[in-house]
Design a protein around this motif. Structure first.
Motif, PDB file in Angstrom:
ATOM      1  N   ARG A  64       0.833  -1.194   0.000  1.00 26.05           N
ATOM      2  CA  ARG A  64       0.000   0.000   0.000  1.00 26.05           C
ATOM      3  C   ARG A  64       0.869   1.245   0.000  1.00 26.05           C
ATOM      4  O   ARG A  64       0.587   2.217  -0.631  1.00 26.05           O
ATOM      5  N   SER A  65       1.951   1.177   0.684  1.00 31.35           N
ATOM      6  CA  SER A  65       2.909   2.274   0.645  1.00 31.35           C
ATOM      7  C   SER A  65       4.243   1.739   1.103  1.00 31.35           C
ATOM      8  O   SER A  65       4.324   0.667   1.689  1.00 31.35           O
ATOM      9  N   LEU A  69      14.087   6.816   7.473  1.00 31.23           N
ATOM     10  CA  LEU A  69      13.616   8.120   6.986  1.00 31.23           C
ATOM     11  C   LEU A  69      13.591   8.155   5.460  1.00 31.23           C
ATOM     12  O   LEU A  69      12.673   8.702   4.850  1.00 31.23           O
ATOM     13  N   GLY A  70      14.611   7.556   4.857  1.00 33.54           N
ATOM     14  CA  GLY A  70      14.679   7.516   3.397  1.00 33.54           C
ATOM     15  C   GLY A  70      13.504   6.757   2.802  1.00 33.54           C
ATOM     16  O   GLY A  70      12.865   7.210   1.854  1.00 33.54           O
ATOM     17  N   VAL A  71      13.196   5.603   3.395  1.00 37.55           N
ATOM     18  CA  VAL A  71      12.091   4.792   2.866  1.00 37.55           C
ATOM     19  C   VAL A  71      10.746   5.484   3.120  1.00 37.55           C
ATOM     20  O   VAL A  71       9.840   5.420   2.292  1.00 37.55           O
ATOM     21  N   GLU A  72      10.661   6.173   4.240  1.00 36.24           N
ATOM     22  CA  GLU A  72       9.426   6.925   4.504  1.00 36.24           C
ATOM     23  C   GLU A  72       9.252   8.052   3.485  1.00 36.24           C
ATOM     24  O   GLU A  72       8.147   8.312   3.008  1.00 36.24           O
ATOM     25  N   LEU A  73      10.369   8.678   3.125  1.00 39.01           N
ATOM     26  CA  LEU A  73      10.318   9.719   2.098  1.00 39.01           C
ATOM     27  C   LEU A  73       9.846   9.118   0.773  1.00 39.01           C
ATOM     28  O   LEU A  73       9.023   9.698   0.070  1.00 39.01           O
ATOM     29  N   LEU A  74      10.357   7.916   0.481  1.00 41.50           N
ATOM     30  CA  LEU A  74       9.943   7.219  -0.737  1.00 41.50           C
ATOM     31  C   LEU A  74       8.431   6.986  -0.728  1.00 41.50           C
ATOM     32  O   LEU A  74       7.757   7.172  -1.737  1.00 41.50           O
ATOM     33  N   GLY A  75       7.913   6.596   0.422  1.00 45.82           N
ATOM     34  CA  GLY A  75       6.482   6.358   0.551  1.00 45.82           C
ATOM     35  C   GLY A  75       5.662   7.615   0.275  1.00 45.82           C
ATOM     36  O   GLY A  75       4.571   7.551  -0.280  1.00 45.82           O
ATOM     37  N   ARG A  93       2.009   4.103  -2.825  1.00 45.55           N
ATOM     38  CA  ARG A  93       1.492   2.842  -3.365  1.00 45.55           C
ATOM     39  C   ARG A  93       2.475   2.075  -4.247  1.00 45.55           C
ATOM     40  O   ARG A  93       2.111   1.071  -4.840  1.00 45.55           O
ATOM     41  N   ALA A  94       3.697   2.533  -4.350  1.00 42.97           N
ATOM     42  CA  ALA A  94       4.653   1.774  -5.166  1.00 42.97           C
ATOM     43  C   ALA A  94       5.078   0.512  -4.428  1.00 42.97           C
ATOM     44  O   ALA A  94       5.335   0.554  -3.235  1.00 42.97           O
ATOM     45  N   PRO A  95       5.111  -0.633  -5.139  1.00 39.80           N
ATOM     46  CA  PRO A  95       5.641  -1.833  -4.492  1.00 39.80           C
ATOM     47  C   PRO A  95       7.115  -1.625  -4.172  1.00 39.80           C
ATOM     48  O   PRO A  95       7.862  -1.130  -5.018  1.00 39.80           O
ATOM     49  N   VAL A  96       7.510  -1.980  -2.955  1.00 41.97           N
ATOM     50  CA  VAL A  96       8.897  -1.757  -2.537  1.00 41.97           C
ATOM     51  C   VAL A  96       9.464  -3.028  -1.929  1.00 41.97           C
ATOM     52  O   VAL A  96       8.802  -3.691  -1.143  1.00 41.97           O
ATOM     53  N   ALA A  97      10.665  -3.388  -2.318  1.00 45.15           N
ATOM     54  CA  ALA A  97      11.376  -4.490  -1.657  1.00 45.15           C
ATOM     55  C   ALA A  97      12.631  -3.922  -1.009  1.00 45.15           C
ATOM     56  O   ALA A  97      13.302  -3.082  -1.592  1.00 45.15           O
ATOM     57  N   LEU A  98      12.894  -4.361   0.214  1.00 43.21           N
ATOM     58  CA  LEU A  98      14.077  -3.884   0.924  1.00 43.21           C
ATOM     59  C   LEU A  98      15.144  -4.971   0.946  1.00 43.21           C
ATOM     60  O   LEU A  98      14.858  -6.120   1.277  1.00 43.21           O
TER      61      LEU A  98
END
Lengths: 405, 311
Positions: free
Chosen positions: A16-17, A365-371, A376-381
């Motif tokens: 979802r985010s 913080l970086g990933v939250e900024l990405l969100g 809604r972009a699919p993200v893999a860490l």
């Protein structure tokens, strides 16, 4: 601004985010390798595109796809693992037996290729040339090599051309493409258009006619200035520049239309429904801003977008929510220790853990900024690993994260 | 101490994304402290230096980005016109000439020409700066150079041209340029890298090409984003026993963190040693700072670290 709806039916739950996907798995890559035929990995240089492209290709092969990974400039040890030490556009089958030893018998096959932009262009010229004589005339032109290597976007264009050619051959179920590192996403996306534009530009036409057609003023100025200018060019290139360039374009004239047609066709690869772009970034906010720009350009051009891999992510050792309480409790316990030496050491250990957790907070913080930038972009860490990954088993261990359910 | 601030030009290069612009900014701050008037030069129209100093706004070329620090991008077309003017003497002619699509095409794609204009322009700025002395708005240039491969290609061009052209003003000019870039009292090079495989490989390759093939001086290798590891904590004994009353979860995390730090430490050491073994120039280390974008205070901190090494 929302990405094309592809895959949304399958990935909606866990993507979802970026924030929601944080620390959870995201199986968008599993869907992509099952449903697509071309996966293009984009992103800035130095974020790990090449390695991750190899990882995803390996997983596809393990799952049964006949897969090709096309690399540009792999680190030497990764190239060794893939069996591609040299340029040459040749497809090598990757020896997957090291994996079978781990009990993971691959169901498909993996091939690797290291792109040679020059050779790609040569092959294209050859295929559109009406006769061997014309081919020879082009190849023998002293400027040919210089022009093909210095033309804007040549390198990027070659990658697209090669993908198109291989995809047309229908030899592989899946082609995974690592793109050249560019400062701007546009350099890659615009490469075919640039080439077409160039072929159609006045410059080329000028050379196809004797250079009298520049007009009287132009010619006079040319004569006045050409001495100095062309002397400089000749000094650098060693060619009698005007004649050589003229010859070059005249030689190329016969295959002109073919080349333009081809460049236009090849650029359609980027838009095809079989294609998907996977963007790779580090968690650093600077990279996140760049990848958001890249994503916006994909959306603007209606290029299919699959998802984002955030590489070298520092996962927290202790969840942020209860970290302070746990560390405070531990600190109190250490302060109660009798042995001063041990106590001092333990306090330093604790300091180090706190410092290292600052890094995980920074990455979050970086990933939250990405969100926020790309909702809604699919993200893999993929976790930050202390050493570079290059062996097949190393790639496989990364896949545990890429393909985590 | 590494002598740097007596020079006219310092070139900063390394693999993309390792922190070239940040280093340029910190160097400029340090140059101010040394009473120099720095100009940071980027060879692109898309400037990133103003952003490093926290300005998001479109900023006019050559303006101050921070107290006493100027930065400017590079308008290639304008530089070509200037270059042609210098040789044709009449600006109007060079403008017309340069508007010619064919000439324009050449200036953009002819191999080496772009590099010649870049190196020529930078050299000219440095000469001009010296000639005009105190009246010039800057007296120390920091070049935020392209990444390794392109930068090498660029620095190679004056030598290639001066070898090819045997007589005339262009020969004299490129000779002077070559001498300028080779003279450690006038021009210097800082290579920057992270302790990771690809950036280290690129810097090693670049350093050997610069010093051995081209005879250009490398003043230092700057190692960026070092994660400080407290070596004393890496021994096994210290973390073996969990103190009574401590959280077991926290202690397990702590043990894992130390294991990871040990691997990181070993990897950093390996790359550090490789750099030291293969590059003669001294190493300067900058710490990892967990902020984005860096604040002026952070840049100041980096400048202070640099101050311990450069004079």
């Amino acid at each position: 601004m929302s990405p094309p709806p592809e895959n949304s039916h399958k990935t909606a739950n866990n993507s979802r985010s970026a924030g929601a996907a944080l620390y959870g798995g995201s199986s968008f890559l599993r869907d992509l390798i099952r449903e697509r035929e071309i996966l293009i990995f984009g992103g800035a240089g130095g974020v790990g595109k090449t390695t991750l492209a190899a990882c995803v290709a390996l997983q596809a092969a393990i799952e049964g796809k006949k897969t090709l990974v096309m690399t540009i400039d792999p680190a030497r040890r990764l190239a060794d693992s893939l069996g591609v030490r040299e340029l040459g556009n040749e497809e090598h089958e990757v020896d997957l037996t090291p994996l079978a030893r781990n009990g993971e018998a691959p169901k498909g096959k993996l091939f690797a290729l290291m792109l040679d932009p020059k050779k790609t262009f040569d092959d294209m010229v050859r295929s559109f040339s009406p006769s061997a004589e014309v081919t020879d005339r082009v190849f023998n032109n002293r400027l040919y090599q210089q022009i093909t290597s210095s033309l804007a976007g040549m390198y990027e264009y070659s990658a697209i051309e090669k993908v198109y050619e291989i995809h047309q051959s229908r030899v592989y179920d899946l082609i995974v493409v690592d793109t050249p590192p560019t400062k701007h996403a546009l350099e890659f996306l615009d490469a075919p258009n640039k080439l077409v534009e160039f072929f159609r530009s006045g410059v080329v036409r000028w050379f196809l006619k004797p250079y009298l057609s520049v007009g009287k003023i132009g010619l006079r100025v040319m004569q006045a200035g050409s001495d100095v200018l062309f002397k400089i060019f000749e000094a650098i290139t060693g060619f009698s520049i005007v004649r050589d360039v003229s010859d070059f374009f005249i030689a190329l004239q016969d295959l002109w239309d073919g080349l333009v047609f081809r460049a236009e066709k090849a650029s359609e690869v980027l838009l095809a429904k079989e294609t998907s772009f996977v963007l790779v970034t580090s968690p650093h906010q600077q990279n996140i801003r760049e990848i958001a720009f890249y994503h916006a350009k994909l959306v603007e051009r209606k290029i299919p977008f699959g998802g984002i891999i955030v590489n070298r992510f520092h996962f927290p050792y202790l969840p942020k929510s209860k970290r302070k309480a746990l560390l405070d409790q531990t600190e109190a316990a250490i302060r109660g220790e009798m042995n001063r030496g041990t106590q001092a050491k333990h306090l330093r250990l604790l300091d180090n853990l706190r410092a290292i957790e600052d890094i995980s907070d920074f990455d979050r913080l970086g990933v939250e900024l990405l969100g926020r930038k790309i909702p809604r972009a699919p993200v893999a860490l993929v976790p930050a690993l202390p050493t570079d990954v290059y062996s097949l088993t190393g790639l496989q261990s990364v896949n545990q994260h890429l393909f985590a359910e | 101490m590494i002598r740097l601030f007596h020079k006219k030009l310092v070139i900063v290069s390394g693999k993309g994304g390792v922190g070239k612009s940040t280093l340029c900014a910190a160097l400029a701050i340090l140059a101010r402290r040394k009473d120099r008037r720095p100009l940071i030069l980027e060879l692109t129209e898309f400037e990133s230096i103003p952003t490093v100093f926290g300005s998001d706004l479109e900023q006019a070329k050559g303006e101050f980005v921070a107290d006493g620090i100027r930065s400017t991008g590079f308008d290639f077309e304008e530089a070509v016109t200037e270059y042609l003017t210098l040789h044709l003497k009449v600006r109007a002619v060079s403008q017309i000439l340069h508007k010619n699509p064919v000439v324009k095409y050449f200036t953009r794609t002819a191999p080496g020409f772009k590099e010649l204009v870049y190196t020529g322009k930078i050299w000219y700025m440095a000469q001009d700066m010296a000639r005009r002395g105190d009246r010039h708005p800057f007296d120390f240039m920091i070049l935020d150079a392209p990444s390794t491969g392109q930068c090498l290609e660029m620095l190679r061009v004056p030598g290639v041209v001066s070898d090819m052209v045997r007589v005339g003003p262009i020969m004299r000019e490129t000779r002077a340029m070559e001498a300028f870039y080779k003279n450690p009292d006038e021009s210097g090079i800082l290579l920057i890298t992270l302790l990771q495989e690809m950036p280290v490989n690129e810097v090693l390759q670049m350093s050997s090409d610069l010093t051995e093939k081209q005879g250009l001086p490398v003043d230092a290798v700057v190692i960026n984003q070092i994660v400080p590891v407290d070596e004393d904590i890496l021994d096994e004994k210290a973390r073996a026993t969990c103190p009574e009353g401590a959280s077991e979860e926290a202690w397990a995390a702590l043990q894992q963190a130390v294991t990871d730090l040990k691997i990181l430490h070993d990897a950093q050491e390996t790359f550090r040693k490789r750099l030291a073994k293969e590059i003669k120039a001294p190493q300067v280390e900058l710490p990892l700072i967990l902020k984005s974008p860096l604040s002026l205070k952070d840049l100041d901190r980096l400048a202070t670290t640099l101050e311990e090494n450069f004079e």
